[in-house]
Design a protein around this motif. Structure first.
Motif, PDB file in Angstrom:
ATOM      1  N   GLY A  25      31.945 -43.273  46.937  1.00 41.07           N
ATOM      2  CA  GLY A  25      33.127 -43.378  46.091  1.00 41.07           C
ATOM      3  C   GLY A  25      33.928 -42.082  46.119  1.00 41.07           C
ATOM      4  O   GLY A  25      33.575 -41.131  46.816  1.00 41.07           O
ATOM      5  N   THR A  26      35.005 -42.058  45.360  1.00 37.34           N
ATOM      6  CA  THR A  26      35.908 -40.907  45.379  1.00 37.34           C
ATOM      7  C   THR A  26      35.581 -39.947  44.238  1.00 37.34           C
ATOM      8  O   THR A  26      35.584 -40.342  43.071  1.00 37.34           O
ATOM      9  N   TYR A  27      35.303 -38.713  44.600  1.00 41.69           N
ATOM     10  CA  TYR A  27      35.051 -37.641  43.631  1.00 41.69           C
ATOM     11  C   TYR A  27      36.372 -36.972  43.272  1.00 41.69           C
ATOM     12  O   TYR A  27      37.275 -36.873  44.108  1.00 41.69           O
ATOM     13  N   LEU A  28      36.450 -36.493  42.033  1.00 43.65           N
ATOM     14  CA  LEU A  28      37.577 -35.686  41.593  1.00 43.65           C
ATOM     15  C   LEU A  28      37.073 -34.250  41.487  1.00 43.65           C
ATOM     16  O   LEU A  28      36.160 -33.963  40.717  1.00 43.65           O
ATOM     17  N   VAL A  29      37.652 -33.369  42.283  1.00 43.50           N
ATOM     18  CA  VAL A  29      37.245 -31.968  42.275  1.00 43.50           C
ATOM     19  C   VAL A  29      38.304 -31.185  41.505  1.00 43.50           C
ATOM     20  O   VAL A  29      39.490 -31.239  41.833  1.00 43.50           O
TER      21      VAL A  29
END
Length: 155
Positions: free
Chosen positions: A128-132
């Motif tokens: 999935g997409t991580y938010l950094v």
């Protein structure tokens, strides 16, 4: 009208007339900021801030190290530590990399928001997409990762 009432009305008008005559029309005077002339003073050189898009490069490099979970916990932490703020180093120090579901970065970074001192970048992974979230204490300084938010955990 009684004499007493007439006196009160006359006094009220007299007071009102006196107060009206005392009021001065409002005037505005333009103000000018004072200048200071300090002999021998030279303004400091201004260093241009690094391009905010450099945040995505730091975010990608961090996430590539972050998803390298096949390493020992110490090796894994040593891989991500150079990208972390001091706050994040403390927060991630005891992380077990085996609990991280992502194993690969699978696409390009997407900058969500930036300012002189903060940035948010989305990084797609196989989990999935991580938010950094990145920050820097000085607009001329380098970006540091404060937090990586797992897919579905964004607030």
């Amino acid at each position: 009208m009684s004499a007493r009432r007439r006196v009160i009305v006359v006094l009220a008008f007299a007071i009102a007339a006196a107060l009206t005559g005392c009021a001065q029309p409002a005037t505005t005077t333009p103000t000018v900021a004072p200048t200071v002339d300090v002999e021998g003073w030279t303004p400091a050189a201004v260093t241009p801030a690094p391009d905010a898009s450099a945040a995505d490069q730091v975010a990608v490099a961090f996430m590539q190290a972050f998803v390298a979970t096949s390493r020992s916990p110490n090796e894994w932490f040593d891989g991500i530590a150079p990208y972390l703020s001091s706050y994040a180093r403390t927060a991630y120090a005891d992380t077990d990399p085996n609990l991280i579901p992502a194993r690969h970065v699978i696409g390009p970074a997407e900058i969500i928001s930036t300012s002189d001192v903060a940035a948010q970048v989305r990084i797609p992974t196989d989990a999935g997409t991580y938010l950094v979230q990145l920050a820097r204490t000085d607009p001329a300084g380098g970006w540091e990762v404060d937090r990586a938010i797992a897919p579905g955990a964004e607030q």
